[in-house]
Design a protein around this motif. Structure first.
Motif, PDB file in Angstrom:
ATOM      1  N   ARG A  38       0.899  -1.294   0.212  1.00  0.00           N
ATOM      2  CA  ARG A  38      -0.127   0.156   0.156  1.00  0.00           C
ATOM      3  C   ARG A  38       1.066   1.261   0.025  1.00  0.00           C
ATOM      4  O   ARG A  38       0.526   2.075  -0.701  1.00  0.00           O
ATOM      5  CB  ARG A  38      -1.063   0.214   1.203  1.00  0.00           C
ATOM      6  CG  ARG A  38      -1.894  -0.989   1.269  1.00  0.00           C
ATOM      7  CD  ARG A  38      -2.782  -1.557  -0.075  1.00  0.00           C
ATOM      8  NE  ARG A  38      -3.508  -2.571   0.078  1.00  0.00           N
ATOM      9  CZ  ARG A  38      -3.352  -3.905   0.472  1.00  0.00           C
ATOM     10  NH1 ARG A  38      -2.062  -4.386   0.512  1.00  0.00           N
ATOM     11  NH2 ARG A  38      -4.319  -4.896   0.342  1.00  0.00           N
ATOM     12  N   GLN A  41       2.065   1.915  -3.332  1.00  0.00           N
ATOM     13  CA  GLN A  41       1.019   2.187  -4.288  1.00  0.00           C
ATOM     14  C   GLN A  41       0.746   3.689  -4.134  1.00  0.00           C
ATOM     15  O   GLN A  41       0.764   4.522  -4.979  1.00  0.00           O
ATOM     16  CB  GLN A  41      -0.294   1.407  -3.947  1.00  0.00           C
ATOM     17  CG  GLN A  41      -0.240   0.120  -4.374  1.00  0.00           C
ATOM     18  CD  GLN A  41      -1.566  -0.655  -3.937  1.00  0.00           C
ATOM     19  OE1 GLN A  41      -2.326   0.058  -3.485  1.00  0.00           O
ATOM     20  NE2 GLN A  41      -1.730  -1.779  -4.489  1.00  0.00           N
ATOM     21  N   ALA A  42       0.815   4.136  -2.930  1.00  0.00           N
ATOM     22  CA  ALA A  42       0.706   5.581  -2.397  1.00  0.00           C
ATOM     23  C   ALA A  42       1.804   6.445  -2.762  1.00  0.00           C
ATOM     24  O   ALA A  42       1.637   7.408  -3.440  1.00  0.00           O
ATOM     25  CB  ALA A  42       0.644   5.786  -0.918  1.00  0.00           C
ATOM     26  N   ARG A  43       2.975   6.171  -2.739  1.00  0.00           N
ATOM     27  CA  ARG A  43       4.124   6.575  -3.282  1.00  0.00           C
ATOM     28  C   ARG A  43       4.052   6.777  -4.943  1.00  0.00           C
ATOM     29  O   ARG A  43       4.417   7.861  -5.381  1.00  0.00           O
ATOM     30  CB  ARG A  43       5.396   5.739  -2.967  1.00  0.00           C
ATOM     31  CG  ARG A  43       6.669   6.421  -3.608  1.00  0.00           C
ATOM     32  CD  ARG A  43       7.085   7.574  -2.770  1.00  0.00           C
ATOM     33  NE  ARG A  43       8.502   7.999  -2.963  1.00  0.00           N
ATOM     34  CZ  ARG A  43       8.846   8.792  -4.047  1.00  0.00           C
ATOM     35  NH1 ARG A  43       8.039   9.324  -4.834  1.00  0.00           N
ATOM     36  NH2 ARG A  43      10.100   9.264  -3.939  1.00  0.00           N
ATOM     37  N   THR A  53      -6.160   7.209  -6.026  1.00  0.00           N
ATOM     38  CA  THR A  53      -5.478   6.141  -5.700  1.00  0.00           C
ATOM     39  C   THR A  53      -4.571   6.168  -4.399  1.00  0.00           C
ATOM     40  O   THR A  53      -4.573   5.507  -3.550  1.00  0.00           O
ATOM     41  CB  THR A  53      -4.382   5.675  -6.791  1.00  0.00           C
ATOM     42  OG1 THR A  53      -5.418   5.713  -8.154  1.00  0.00           O
ATOM     43  CG2 THR A  53      -3.486   4.533  -6.898  1.00  0.00           C
ATOM     44  N   LYS A  54      -4.103   7.539  -4.289  1.00  0.00           N
ATOM     45  CA  LYS A  54      -3.187   7.874  -3.210  1.00  0.00           C
ATOM     46  C   LYS A  54      -4.014   7.985  -1.993  1.00  0.00           C
ATOM     47  O   LYS A  54      -3.590   7.212  -0.908  1.00  0.00           O
ATOM     48  CB  LYS A  54      -2.670   9.095  -3.321  1.00  0.00           C
ATOM     49  CG  LYS A  54      -1.866   9.613  -2.097  1.00  0.00           C
ATOM     50  CD  LYS A  54      -1.682  11.229  -1.847  1.00  0.00           C
ATOM     51  CE  LYS A  54      -3.342  11.901  -1.656  1.00  0.00           C
ATOM     52  NZ  LYS A  54      -2.821  13.234  -1.112  1.00  0.00           N
ATOM     53  N   ALA A  57      -4.931   4.312  -0.924  1.00  0.00           N
ATOM     54  CA  ALA A  57      -3.766   3.348  -0.632  1.00  0.00           C
ATOM     55  C   ALA A  57      -3.296   3.882   0.740  1.00  0.00           C
ATOM     56  O   ALA A  57      -2.851   3.055   1.719  1.00  0.00           O
ATOM     57  CB  ALA A  57      -2.420   3.704  -1.377  1.00  0.00           C
ATOM     58  N   VAL A  58      -3.237   5.036   1.089  1.00  0.00           N
ATOM     59  CA  VAL A  58      -3.138   5.615   2.399  1.00  0.00           C
ATOM     60  C   VAL A  58      -4.114   5.257   3.477  1.00  0.00           C
ATOM     61  O   VAL A  58      -3.736   4.965   4.527  1.00  0.00           O
ATOM     62  CB  VAL A  58      -2.846   7.142   2.431  1.00  0.00           C
ATOM     63  CG1 VAL A  58      -2.658   7.807   3.707  1.00  0.00           C
ATOM     64  CG2 VAL A  58      -1.598   7.633   1.685  1.00  0.00           C
ATOM     65  N   LEU A  95       1.758   9.137   7.830  1.00  0.00           N
ATOM     66  CA  LEU A  95       1.055   8.803   6.939  1.00  0.00           C
ATOM     67  C   LEU A  95      -0.239   9.929   6.712  1.00  0.00           C
ATOM     68  O   LEU A  95      -0.455  10.274   5.554  1.00  0.00           O
ATOM     69  CB  LEU A  95       0.412   7.556   6.925  1.00  0.00           C
ATOM     70  CG  LEU A  95       1.301   6.429   6.739  1.00  0.00           C
ATOM     71  CD1 LEU A  95       0.540   4.820   6.862  1.00  0.00           C
ATOM     72  CD2 LEU A  95       1.893   6.420   5.489  1.00  0.00           C
ATOM     73  N   ASN A  99      -0.291  12.353   3.404  1.00  0.00           N
ATOM     74  CA  ASN A  99      -1.491  12.503   2.581  1.00  0.00           C
ATOM     75  C   ASN A  99      -2.067  13.847   2.535  1.00  0.00           C
ATOM     76  O   ASN A  99      -2.256  14.309   1.329  1.00  0.00           O
ATOM     77  CB  ASN A  99      -2.579  11.706   3.314  1.00  0.00           C
ATOM     78  CG  ASN A  99      -3.840  11.496   2.479  1.00  0.00           C
ATOM     79  OD1 ASN A  99      -3.773  11.274   1.296  1.00  0.00           O
ATOM     80  ND2 ASN A  99      -4.919  11.605   3.168  1.00  0.00           N
ATOM     81  N   ASN A 102       0.882  15.560   0.150  1.00  0.00           N
ATOM     82  CA  ASN A 102       1.408  14.955  -0.918  1.00  0.00           C
ATOM     83  C   ASN A 102       2.923  14.846  -0.879  1.00  0.00           C
ATOM     84  O   ASN A 102       3.730  15.092  -2.036  1.00  0.00           O
ATOM     85  CB  ASN A 102       0.988  15.591  -2.253  1.00  0.00           C
ATOM     86  CG  ASN A 102      -0.379  15.355  -2.736  1.00  0.00           C
ATOM     87  OD1 ASN A 102      -0.869  14.172  -2.236  1.00  0.00           O
ATOM     88  ND2 ASN A 102      -0.934  16.351  -3.225  1.00  0.00           N
ATOM     89  N   ILE A 107       6.261   9.310   2.964  1.00  0.00           N
ATOM     90  CA  ILE A 107       5.742   7.808   2.629  1.00  0.00           C
ATOM     91  C   ILE A 107       7.067   6.986   2.631  1.00  0.00           C
ATOM     92  O   ILE A 107       6.949   5.800   3.194  1.00  0.00           O
ATOM     93  CB  ILE A 107       5.056   7.831   1.298  1.00  0.00           C
ATOM     94  CG1 ILE A 107       3.599   8.721   1.365  1.00  0.00           C
ATOM     95  CG2 ILE A 107       4.712   6.234   0.961  1.00  0.00           C
ATOM     96  CD1 ILE A 107       2.787   8.236   2.052  1.00  0.00           C
TER      97      ILE A 107
END
Length: 127
Positions: A38, A41-43, A53-54, A57-58, A95, A99, A102, A107
């Motif tokens: 996850r 994915q966030a990165r 998507t961020k 994932a977060v 996190l 978030n 950004n 992350i």
């Protein structure tokens, strides 16, 4: 059914089956692996400007961190459990900050901490 849908369905069933049969040690290992996924994915989503998507994932990463925190046995774990609880709290706060701003570096920091924790956890299994 599309190929992507079939793959997704297989992965979901495979993960569920793995969880049903897993030992408590394996469940924590799976949580660490899921958290790493996850965070990656966030990165990637931050780098690609993919806000939805961020967010997903977060959110999922925060849920996993919370599960890890709740799985701590403070009686049996003593100081180690207390230190892990503080670390999980720190990771969750980073996190949330990442978030909101950004910030991929935050992350990355949580990702590195998770990799170190997973490495230590995996080493316990081989002892």
């Amino acid at each position: 059914m599309s190929y992507a849908a079939a793959v997704s369905q297989y992965q979901s069933a495979s993960t569920f089956g793995g969880v049903i049969e897993a030992t408590p040690h394996k469940l924590i290992e799976l949580l660490y692996g899921g958290l790493i996924d996850r965070l990656a994915q966030a990165r990637g989503a931050i780098g690609n400007g993919e806000t939805q998507t961020k967010l997903r994932a977060v959110s999922s990463a925060l849920s996993i961190v919370d599960h890890l925190r709740l799985s701590l046995d403070k009686k049996a774990g003593g100081a180690i459990a207390s230190n892990l609880e503080m670390l999980y709290d720190y990771m969750a706060r980073r996190l949330i900050e990442a978030n909101a701003s950004n910030n991929a570096a935050m992350i990355d920091e949580v990702l590195q901490l998770t990799r170190e924790l997973k490495s230590g956890w995996d080493a316990v299994a081989t002892s």
